[in-house]
Every structure is written in C-alpha cells, then in structure tokens.
Motif scaffolding. Sequence first.
Motif, mmCIF file in Angstrom:
data_model
loop_
_atom_site.group_PDB
_atom_site.id
_atom_site.type_symbol
_atom_site.label_atom_id
_atom_site.label_comp_id
_atom_site.label_asym_id
_atom_site.label_seq_id
_atom_site.Cartn_x
_atom_site.Cartn_y
_atom_site.Cartn_z
ATOM 1 N N LYS A 1 32.503 36.211 48.929
ATOM 2 C CA LYS A 1 31.714 35.119 49.500
ATOM 3 C C LYS A 1 30.472 34.914 48.644
ATOM 4 C CE LYS A 1 33.375 35.347 54.254
ATOM 5 N NZ LYS A 1 33.039 35.416 55.704
ATOM 6 N N ILE A 2 30.358 33.719 48.083
ATOM 7 C CA ILE A 2 29.288 33.411 47.125
ATOM 8 C C ILE A 2 28.080 32.911 47.895
ATOM 9 C CG2 ILE A 2 28.658 31.966 45.161
ATOM 10 C CD1 ILE A 2 31.765 31.948 44.552
ATOM 11 N N ARG A 3 26.964 33.628 47.746
ATOM 12 C CA ARG A 3 25.751 33.311 48.510
ATOM 13 C C ARG A 3 24.584 33.026 47.562
ATOM 14 N NH1 ARG A 3 23.736 37.253 52.393
ATOM 15 N NH2 ARG A 3 22.896 35.346 53.362
ATOM 16 N N PRO A 4 23.614 32.240 48.003
ATOM 17 C CA PRO A 4 22.451 31.954 47.157
ATOM 18 C C PRO A 4 21.738 33.237 46.748
ATOM 19 C CG PRO A 4 22.470 30.513 49.064
ATOM 20 C CD PRO A 4 23.552 31.518 49.295
ATOM 21 N N GLY A 5 21.400 33.316 45.457
ATOM 22 C CA GLY A 5 20.644 34.443 44.957
ATOM 23 C C GLY A 5 21.444 35.697 44.711
ATOM 24 N N VAL A 6 22.748 35.670 44.953
ATOM 25 C CA VAL A 6 23.600 36.839 44.734
ATOM 26 C C VAL A 6 24.442 36.585 43.492
ATOM 27 C CG1 VAL A 6 25.394 38.331 45.680
ATOM 28 C CG2 VAL A 6 23.673 37.326 47.205
ATOM 29 N N ALA A 7 24.239 37.407 42.473
ATOM 30 C CA ALA A 7 24.944 37.209 41.203
ATOM 31 C C ALA A 7 26.433 37.495 41.362
ATOM 32 C CB ALA A 7 24.342 38.118 40.137
ATOM 33 N N VAL A 8 27.248 36.688 40.686
ATOM 34 C CA VAL A 8 28.688 36.914 40.664
ATOM 35 C C VAL A 8 29.168 36.861 39.221
ATOM 36 C CG1 VAL A 8 29.126 35.983 42.958
ATOM 37 C CG2 VAL A 8 29.193 34.456 40.985
ATOM 38 N N GLU A 9 30.261 37.531 38.974
ATOM 39 C CA GLU A 9 30.908 37.471 37.667
ATOM 40 C C GLU A 9 32.260 36.810 37.840
ATOM 41 O OE1 GLU A 9 31.115 41.374 36.073
ATOM 42 O OE2 GLU A 9 29.112 41.270 35.192
ATOM 43 N N GLY A 10 32.638 36.012 36.872
ATOM 44 C CA GLY A 10 33.911 35.316 36.974
ATOM 45 C C GLY A 10 34.556 35.135 35.633
ATOM 46 N N SER A 11 35.451 34.188 35.585
ATOM 47 C CA SER A 11 36.229 33.905 34.391
ATOM 48 C C SER A 11 36.118 32.431 34.056
ATOM 49 C CB SER A 11 37.696 34.290 34.632
ATOM 50 O OG SER A 11 38.531 33.804 33.611
ATOM 51 N N ARG A 12 36.477 32.081 32.835
ATOM 52 C CA ARG A 12 36.505 30.670 32.424
ATOM 53 C C ARG A 12 37.817 30.001 32.822
ATOM 54 N NH1 ARG A 12 31.367 29.830 32.134
ATOM 55 N NH2 ARG A 12 30.313 30.404 30.200
ATOM 56 N N GLU A 13 38.803 30.760 33.240
ATOM 57 C CA GLU A 13 40.083 30.165 33.598
ATOM 58 C C GLU A 13 40.612 30.806 34.869
ATOM 59 O OE1 GLU A 13 43.521 31.163 31.146
ATOM 60 O OE2 GLU A 13 42.263 32.604 30.085
ATOM 61 N N ALA A 14 41.483 30.075 35.550
ATOM 62 C CA ALA A 14 42.095 30.557 36.782
ATOM 63 C C ALA A 14 43.553 30.890 36.521
ATOM 64 C CB ALA A 14 41.992 29.501 37.867
ATOM 65 N N ARG A 15 43.947 32.062 36.981
ATOM 66 C CA ARG A 15 45.345 32.483 36.875
ATOM 67 C C ARG A 15 45.811 32.880 38.269
ATOM 68 N NH1 ARG A 15 44.767 36.619 31.684
ATOM 69 N NH2 ARG A 15 43.949 35.060 30.205
ATOM 70 N N LEU A 16 46.737 32.119 38.800
ATOM 71 C CA LEU A 16 47.206 32.336 40.156
ATOM 72 C C LEU A 16 48.665 32.746 40.161
ATOM 73 C CD1 LEU A 16 45.719 29.156 41.902
ATOM 74 C CD2 LEU A 16 44.582 31.304 41.372
ATOM 75 N N SER A 17 49.031 33.498 41.183
ATOM 76 C CA SER A 17 50.432 33.825 41.433
ATOM 77 C C SER A 17 50.755 33.387 42.849
ATOM 78 C CB SER A 17 50.650 35.342 41.296
ATOM 79 O OG SER A 17 51.921 35.708 41.801
ATOM 80 N N VAL A 18 51.866 32.688 43.011
ATOM 81 C CA VAL A 18 52.199 32.135 44.323
ATOM 82 C C VAL A 18 53.705 32.235 44.550
ATOM 83 C CG1 VAL A 18 52.302 29.790 43.365
ATOM 84 C CG2 VAL A 18 51.965 30.115 45.825
ATOM 85 N N ALA A 19 54.094 32.692 45.714
ATOM 86 C CA ALA A 19 55.503 32.675 46.096
ATOM 87 C C ALA A 19 55.912 31.257 46.460
ATOM 88 C CB ALA A 19 55.738 33.609 47.283
ATOM 89 N N ARG A 20 57.187 30.976 46.427
ATOM 90 C CA ARG A 20 57.661 29.697 46.947
ATOM 91 C C ARG A 20 57.446 29.690 48.469
ATOM 92 N NH1 ARG A 20 62.927 29.075 46.504
ATOM 93 N NH2 ARG A 20 63.377 31.262 46.087
ATOM 94 N N GLY A 21 56.887 28.587 48.954
ATOM 95 C CA GLY A 21 56.548 28.528 50.365
ATOM 96 C C GLY A 21 55.192 29.120 50.685
ATOM 97 N N GLU A 22 54.327 29.274 49.687
ATOM 98 C CA GLU A 22 53.021 29.907 49.872
ATOM 99 C C GLU A 22 51.921 29.040 49.256
ATOM 100 O OE1 GLU A 22 50.887 34.221 48.885
ATOM 101 O OE2 GLU A 22 52.453 33.454 47.557
ATOM 102 N N CYS A 23 50.709 29.228 49.740
ATOM 103 C CA CYS A 23 49.532 28.599 49.141
ATOM 104 C C CYS A 23 48.648 29.677 48.531
ATOM 105 C CB CYS A 23 48.734 27.814 50.181
ATOM 106 S SG CYS A 23 49.602 26.384 50.865
#
Length: 561
Positions: A27-49
């Motif tokens: 959960k991203i909150r004001p003033g709380v540092a987060v680290e992330g990535s420049r790209e999104a890599r997702l895995s999803v089953a058929r019938g899933e979000c």
Amino acid sequence: MGAGWAWAVVAAMSATPGPQVVSPLVKIRPGVAVEGSREARLSVARGECEATQVVLPGRVERARVEPLALKGPGAELKASVWRQVFVDVKTPSNGEGRPGPWPDALVPVEAPVTNASHPAVLYVEVCAPEKQAPGTYRGELKVKAGDARAVPVPFSVEVQPFALPATASLPTSFGISLYSIARGHGVSPESPEARELLRAYGRTLLEHRVSAHGMSMSPPPVRFENGRAVVDWRAYDAEMGPFLDGSLLPSGARFTTAEVRDSRQASTDAEKTAYYRAFAEHFRQKGWPAQLFFYAKDEPKPEDVPLVQAQSKRVRAAGGIPVLVTSPLDDSLRVAADIPTPTINCFYPRPGPQTCRTVLTPGTLRARLPKRAKVWWYQSCNSHGCSGGPPEDKAVDAAYSGWASYMVDHPAPLNRAMGVMAYASGVDGELYYDTVFAYNTKKDVWADVFEFGGNGDGTLFYPGTPARLGTQGHQPVVSLRLKHIRDGLEDYEYLRLLTELGDGAFAQAAARRLARSGWDITRDAGQWESVRQEVTARLRKLWSESEYAKRPGRQTPDSTP
C-alpha cells in the motif's frame, strides 16, 4: 495465485524520474518510500485477473492513459486502469494501523483529482478469458501526467495453460442492500435507477468471485391454499435469476449461495414451513446450483436461543435448506445449526487474552458436529477490536493485531489472506455482514469509513456519483480491499487446483508459508510472489501431465466436458 501476484521486478530505481511499477501487495502512502521496476511482468491463469500498480512521479493534477492492448499468440488482452484515491484515517483500527492517508477507492483515471499532494498511483489490471491462448503477451502502457510527455511503461503478461473455474469454488455470502446503495447515491430506492445500481453492485461482486445476500431484500409475494404456499416468483427471478443461472457475465459465473428471504405474509409455523419448502422447490425446478440457506438471528445472545431453535425447527421441517448460525460453538445452539459460523478468531488459539469465548481449531470443531454440518467463518470487530485505536494494554492490542483483516489501514497481505487460510483450514465457506454499511449513515463515505472500531468494517465500495466522478451516471466504485479479497479467492483456486491435480501436500505447504495461522500472516510482498511462482511452476507441470490438458478446450476440473 490471483490478481496481485504480479511478477514485478523490485529493484533500485535509477536517478531519472519516471513511473515505477510496484507490487499491489504494497500500500503506497504519502511520505513512504517504495522501490519498483520500470516494467511490469505479470502471470495470469486463464479465467483470472492480474494487476499491478504504476506510481507516477511528482505532483499530478491530471493524468491521461492511452488504452493498453497486449499482443501475443491469441486475441489481444485489454487492460483496465484506475487511479487510487486516499482515505484520511483519523482513528486507527488498532495498533496495526496508522493515522493519515491510506489508498483504497479506485476511480476512473479522468475523475477529478481532489488532493494533488497525494501520490498518483494507477491500478492496472489484465483479465484473461478462460479460452485465451496461453503464451506471452506484450504491450506498453502510455501515461501522460500533466503537461509532461507521455512515458511508456512496458508490460508483459504470461498467460498460463491452466484455467480457473468461472464460478468460485469456495462459497461466500457478503451482504449488500438496495436501500443503503440508494441512500449512498442520493436516489430513491423505488426508482429504476436504484434497481440498475443494485444490479451493477451485484455484478461487480460477482466479477470479484463474491456472492451476495440481501440485495433488494424483498421477499416474493405468497398466499396459502390448503396448507400450500403459492408464491409469485416473477420479481424475485427477474432480480436474482441472472446471478444464479450464469447469464449475467460472459464467463458464465454464478453466485455460489442465496439466502431464504423471510416473509411476513407467512405468520404461523405451518405457513412459514410451507413457504420455505416452496423456496427449496423453486431452486430445484430452476436447476440453480447455489447453496440455498436460512440466515438465523445474527450473533444470537443467550436470550435469543429459543428464537433460533424455533427458526431452525421450522426450516428443517421444510427440508433441503441448511440453517446458518453466527456463533461460537455453543451446546444450546449446536443442535440448531447446519452451518455453524464463528468469527475467525474462534478458530486459532494464541498467547495472551482470548477474543472468542470458545476457541477451537477447525478439526476439533468438526469432530463435535454432525457429519452433515458445514463450517463457515467470518470477520468482525472481534478480531480487529471493536473500539478503535490501539488499546492501552499491550497484551490486548496484541490479541487484536495480526489477524486477516478487511480494514483500510491494515497491510494488503492481511486483506488478502482469507483465501489461503480457507484452503489451509478446510472451512466450507465465508460470510461477511455488509459491503455498503457506511452508505446508510450520515457521513461522507469518501472521507470516513470508520465503523465498529475499524476503518472500512462492512464497507467495500464507495458511491460513484456524477458529482464525485464527473460522469454522466452513477456507478459503484470498488476498493483496493475488494481487489485483494478477489485475489485471495483466486489464491484458493490455485491451491485447490493443485490438490485436484494430485499435490495437496505441496499446496498445504505453500499455504502455510503465507498464513501459519489466522494471526500469523506473512507481510512481505516478495515472499508472497516467491510462493506464487513456485505454485505456478508446479501447476504448469501437473497440468501438462493431466487429463484436463488433453481435453478439447482444456476444461478445468469443475467444467462440464
């Protein structure tokens, strides 16, 4: 295991400002540092979000997003994008929470920004239909923040060969009310607009694998002839039929449960029993597979025991309808309940003060019940504390902390953990008392969802009015917490499917790595994602070796060949 197990690469960011991709289990909150990535890599089953978060740099007063289409071996995958809105928590739910802004509501990206000082966070979701071709799909999310140039965020989605069933395998029943919805949106409950909104809210729950009780709460009209109930089902069927027969969503998803709506037109014991019998017979004639149940007096006190026993006697005389009783194990109620439903803190002993008068593990509870009984559970303020704020007594605060929780100011893994816990414990279903409770109060739901000592207790939606969203019409606004609940129900499907394919021991071990008990839950997003990858790899292997992979269309184990 569900949307939110994003395979987002968590890495140190470069000095160049730009969007960051962050796991939705943070959960991203004001003033709380987060680290992330420049790209999104997702895995999803058929019938899933599957979803992830994109954090935009700096102050953003307006943002525009070009439609994201991902191309691969099958039909294009489309992404849905929302912007997160923050709730200002004044009183923490307990020592687990903190005051200040917390992300929760998911509004259209183009909705007016009410506070540009809050982080600009997009929630990006990709859903794969059950018939989607497996393989890798790629595209770019192009985001334009203010007057800055559009910045592309690369997305890749791996659609797995295995599929999840459209209808949830774990029965659920979450409350919702036409009258609360109408009040929250400022429309008449008798208006066509309110009815359309009710269907939209119910549809949204179904899209998140959740079934509902309540709805319009209108029982079908009934009269009695020679001891037989003659029921006019037209209005009931128009309202509930699409949720029960699978015609509402393209996936064919159905509600897993439905409650008997008691009628004041049935005044004697004999009439009530005849009316209940007609309810059960109507479901049989319609071929609706949902579990029909009777919701007895909620959280009965000792003085309510005779009422619950009388209710149970009448319902059982009708046959075919189990009676659900929300109470810890109690000898005076045990004989009346076919679906005993204690709160989650009644299942897990822990050191310190107990918050349930009878704490029994699921196995011990089942051993004391008839074989036909089903065991459900639910959350309430009995697990997060009913007064709000950290108790002065540290031992009491500890007793109310750490539990799986649907509160705004609790970590995302706690919002999500119920599915994993349900699988590990073997419970048969989940109840939740309401999803729009705060709508029926005089407060501004967008500013305050504090009820029963918790932020968001009984409220999983926000009223999307034209004034708030800048839209032409009204619509339900979902919360991050509802997304996490859906993710948890998909976690349950992953673990159940793993068991169906012959490796229940692996599934149990995976579940225990995430939720060792109802109050000892892994908070680390990286650990959840690591388990996700291991479970996915195991499922891929077992699926490729199974009979399901060889069938035309590759049906799930619960599908009709």
